[in-house]
Enzyme design. Sequence first.
Site, PDB file in Angstrom:
ATOM      1  N   VAL A 139       0.873  -1.179   0.000  1.00 47.48           N
ATOM      2  CA  VAL A 139       0.000   0.000   0.000  1.00 47.48           C
ATOM      3  C   VAL A 139       0.908   1.226   0.000  1.00 47.48           C
ATOM      4  CG1 VAL A 139      -1.747   1.297   1.270  1.00 47.48           C
ATOM      5  CG2 VAL A 139      -1.865  -1.213   1.206  1.00 47.48           C
TER       6      VAL A 139
ATOM      7  N   HIS B 287       2.635   4.011   6.221  1.00 50.12           N
ATOM      8  CA  HIS B 287       1.950   3.486   7.406  1.00 50.12           C
ATOM      9  C   HIS B 287       2.964   2.749   8.271  1.00 50.12           C
ATOM     10  CE1 HIS B 287       1.678   0.648   4.080  1.00 50.12           C
ATOM     11  NE2 HIS B 287       1.784  -0.320   4.972  1.00 50.12           N
TER      12      HIS B 287
ATOM     13  N   HIS C 234       3.292  -0.307  10.847  1.00 49.12           N
ATOM     14  CA  HIS C 234       2.672  -1.501  11.419  1.00 49.12           C
ATOM     15  C   HIS C 234       3.018  -1.550  12.904  1.00 49.12           C
ATOM     16  CE1 HIS C 234       1.959  -3.744   7.513  1.00 49.12           C
ATOM     17  NE2 HIS C 234       2.900  -2.901   7.108  1.00 49.12           N
TER      18      HIS C 234
HETATM   19  P1  AMP Z   1       2.460  -3.013   3.486  1.00 47.11           P
HETATM   20  O1  AMP Z   1       2.566  -4.365   2.819  1.00 47.11           O
HETATM   21  O2  AMP Z   1       3.564  -2.686   4.424  1.00 47.11           O
HETATM   22  O3  AMP Z   1       2.224  -1.942   2.435  1.00 47.11           O
HETATM   23  O4  AMP Z   1       1.168  -3.081   4.405  1.00 47.11           O
HETATM   24  C1  AMP Z   1      -0.128  -2.945   3.888  1.00 47.11           C
HETATM   25  C2  AMP Z   1      -1.048  -3.587   4.880  1.00 47.11           C
HETATM   26  O5  AMP Z   1      -2.361  -3.154   4.604  1.00 47.11           O
HETATM   27  C3  AMP Z   1      -1.064  -5.120   4.832  1.00 47.11           C
HETATM   28  O6  AMP Z   1      -0.652  -5.641   6.095  1.00 47.11           O
HETATM   29  C4  AMP Z   1      -2.506  -5.457   4.507  1.00 47.11           C
HETATM   30  O7  AMP Z   1      -2.972  -6.606   5.177  1.00 47.11           O
HETATM   31  C5  AMP Z   1      -3.220  -4.197   4.956  1.00 47.11           C
HETATM   32  N1  AMP Z   1      -4.496  -3.949   4.311  1.00 47.11           N
HETATM   33  C6  AMP Z   1      -4.779  -4.053   2.995  1.00 47.11           C
HETATM   34  N2  AMP Z   1      -6.058  -3.696   2.751  1.00 47.11           N
HETATM   35  C7  AMP Z   1      -6.586  -3.357   3.956  1.00 47.11           C
HETATM   36  C8  AMP Z   1      -7.866  -2.905   4.395  1.00 47.11           C
HETATM   37  N3  AMP Z   1      -8.873  -2.714   3.531  1.00 47.11           N
HETATM   38  N4  AMP Z   1      -8.055  -2.668   5.708  1.00 47.11           N
HETATM   39  C9  AMP Z   1      -7.047  -2.862   6.599  1.00 47.11           C
HETATM   40  N5  AMP Z   1      -5.814  -3.266   6.251  1.00 47.11           N
HETATM   41  C10 AMP Z   1      -5.587  -3.522   4.951  1.00 47.11           C
END
Ligand code: AMP
Length: 114
Positions: free
Chosen positions: A96, A100, A102
């Site tokens: 994403v 963000h 985690h």
């Molecule tokens: P990253 O891979 O570091 O970009 O983290 C993106 C995170 O967003 C992943 O852990 C996904 O599981 C999470 N994610 C994707 N779509 C959603 C959503 N609709 N609501 C909550 N988390 C999400």
Amino acid sequence: MSEKTLFEKIVDREIPADIVYEDDDVIAIRDINPQAPMHVLVCPKKPITMVSSAQPEDAALLGTLLLKAGEIATAEGYGDRFRLVVNNGAAVGQTVFHLHVHVLGGRSFTWPPG
Ligand code: AMP
């Protein structure tokens, strides 16, 4: 106008999410695919793509993300035992492209991280 990011759509209530914290600058939601009993994503509302695209004027906002991450972990009962992860770039797992942090807790973690 570029398309909204996932987190902008969540902020705008276009996509549902389990919101654990929100203010004018930050939103925190539970990860849809949790990797630990506590897995919260702390996001700036400003759509910064990743850490490496942040600018000097974002310094206070970046600090706020860490402070909020700690406050949320504490509120969830993991104030002295949580891990923060920030993926910067697709090559290291970012999926994403809206910055963000985690916030993970509730299980053991290995070092070095995978
Ligand atoms: P990253 O891979 O570091 O970009 O983290 C993106 C995170 O967003 C992943 O852990 C996904 O599981 C999470 N994610 C994707 N779509 C959603 C959503 N609709 N609501 C909550 N988390 C999400």
